[in-house]
Design an enzyme around this catalytic site. Sequence first.
Site, PDB file in Angstrom:
ATOM      1  N   ALA A   1       0.833  -1.220   0.000  1.00  0.00           N
ATOM      2  CA  ALA A   1       0.000   0.000   0.000  1.00  0.00           C
ATOM      3  C   ALA A   1       0.863   1.264   0.000  1.00  0.00           C
ATOM      4  CB  ALA A   1      -0.923  -0.024   1.217  1.00  0.00           C
ATOM      5  N   PRO A   2       0.414   2.293  -0.723  1.00  0.00           N
ATOM      6  CA  PRO A   2      -0.845   2.421  -1.472  1.00  0.00           C
ATOM      7  C   PRO A   2      -0.798   1.890  -2.903  1.00  0.00           C
ATOM      8  CG  PRO A   2       0.281   4.509  -1.470  1.00  0.00           C
ATOM      9  CD  PRO A   2       1.130   3.588  -0.645  1.00  0.00           C
ATOM     10  N   GLY A   3       0.324   1.293  -3.318  1.00  0.00           N
ATOM     11  CA  GLY A   3       0.322   0.565  -4.570  1.00  0.00           C
ATOM     12  C   GLY A   3       1.111   1.154  -5.719  1.00  0.00           C
ATOM     13  N   GLY A   4       1.827   2.237  -5.496  1.00  0.00           N
ATOM     14  CA  GLY A   4       2.585   2.853  -6.578  1.00  0.00           C
ATOM     15  C   GLY A   4       3.606   1.912  -7.195  1.00  0.00           C
ATOM     16  N   LYS A   5       4.368   1.233  -6.363  1.00  0.00           N
ATOM     17  CA  LYS A   5       5.412   0.333  -6.866  1.00  0.00           C
ATOM     18  C   LYS A   5       4.799  -0.934  -7.461  1.00  0.00           C
ATOM     19  CE  LYS A   5       8.836   1.997  -3.499  1.00  0.00           C
ATOM     20  NZ  LYS A   5       7.937   2.859  -2.706  1.00  0.00           N
TER      21      LYS A   5
ATOM     22  N   ASP B   1      -0.694  -6.374   1.948  1.00  0.00           N
ATOM     23  CA  ASP B   1      -0.544  -5.355   2.986  1.00  0.00           C
ATOM     24  C   ASP B   1      -1.332  -5.790   4.212  1.00  0.00           C
ATOM     25  OD1 ASP B   1       0.721  -2.442   2.955  1.00  0.00           O
ATOM     26  OD2 ASP B   1      -1.018  -2.411   4.285  1.00  0.00           O
TER      27      ASP B   1
ATOM     28  N   CYS C   1      12.725   3.999   3.021  1.00  0.00           N
ATOM     29  CA  CYS C   1      12.799   5.444   2.822  1.00  0.00           C
ATOM     30  C   CYS C   1      13.513   6.064   4.022  1.00  0.00           C
ATOM     31  CB  CYS C   1      11.419   6.062   2.594  1.00  0.00           C
ATOM     32  SG  CYS C   1      10.195   5.669   3.854  1.00  0.00           S
TER      33      CYS C   1
END
Length: 425
Positions: free
Chosen positions: A250-254, A269, A367
Amino acid sequence: MNLSVRAVAASLIDEVARGGSLNTVYSDAENTVATGERPFLRELVYGTLRLWPLYKGVVRQVLDRPLKAKDSVLEAVLILGMYELDEGNTPAYASVSAAVDCCEQLGKRWASRLVNGCLRQYQRDRDAMLASLGESERAALPGWLFKLLAKTYPAQLEQIGRASKSRPPLTLRVNQLRMSKEDYQALLSDAEVASINVGLNALTLVKPMPVNQVPLFEEGFSSVQDASAQHAANLLSITADMSVLDACAAPGGKACHLAERGARVTAMDVSEARLGKVSENAARLNLNVRTVLGDARCLSEVLANELFDAILLDVPCSATGVMRRNPDVKVIRTRADVEQFASLQLELLQSAWLQLAAGGQLLYATCSLLPQENDAVIDAFIARESNASVSPLPMTVGIDMRFGQQVIPSVDGGDGLYYSLLIKS
């Protein structure tokens, strides 16, 4: 009585300063503010928190004695007022007056004269006060974090501090299944939306805008994703129909980026609500992404004997590489948190390894800027797993560390992410 947007901001900032998570408490506060004032609320809250350690050093100078714990909201009022004086577009006299008005609205009418005097003093003596700040305060970083970063990145320390104080850029990932990056950039230009080429699929908008105003965004031609985060899908060697697990998706960009590259993606997730965001993003992009609810520390219980050709493990972390997007990190995070994250990260890595097929690749990502969550975790893991080896990243994305690469955040560039690629023999 309905609170002014500044009083709402001060209350919210105070709640964060007392240990609340910004992501958790922000939406409730935002709902008390008129729609038209919400951008101003966000600017006040996020901007103030980005500079919180700096203005804490100023508050120390303007107050004769520390505030009592029950009056902590007044510190938020002062720091918010200083931020608005320095960074806002409101005339100075109006900013000071608005901060004073907050005192009565927040049940601290007695403090009106105090707040007025402190902000007037800051206006008069600003340069001298800022000059007297300590190194970490000038960098707007908490002392414990400044020391760790100064030890690890002495040459990049100033850049990290500047980036953490800045507004993050809005970067798009162009969906190559729908349109080439060059054609999409031309389409943006035709719509008078200026953009800069910052990566393989990445375009940064010169002037950020609401995503619903970005041309063809709703039709799935692009997604919002930081330039550094876009490296993840490109660092895995993806072939058509390869099975890939995004274990903390989440939120799913990758996950969606991996699917755009042709992988068969399973996105997992622990949060059902956040997993729903993955499905929403995939649907908008017209992608087939399988979602699975579960705790990545117990993958074998959820996925049984299912093995994957590749795994992306983007682990929870201190978020010290994305402080401009999560400025409460500067306020609530402690050194002890880093040790707890490192323990969790190693547990997640060991769990994910069991689901990786022989010969498969696992990309470990955080990150964080801290080696305790990055190189140290990889070091501990490969010492335990005889069939794990570190592979050089297929392209340069940051500075070389012992077991991977660290992207250093920059004002106009991407966030601070760490990547390490493991191969299972």
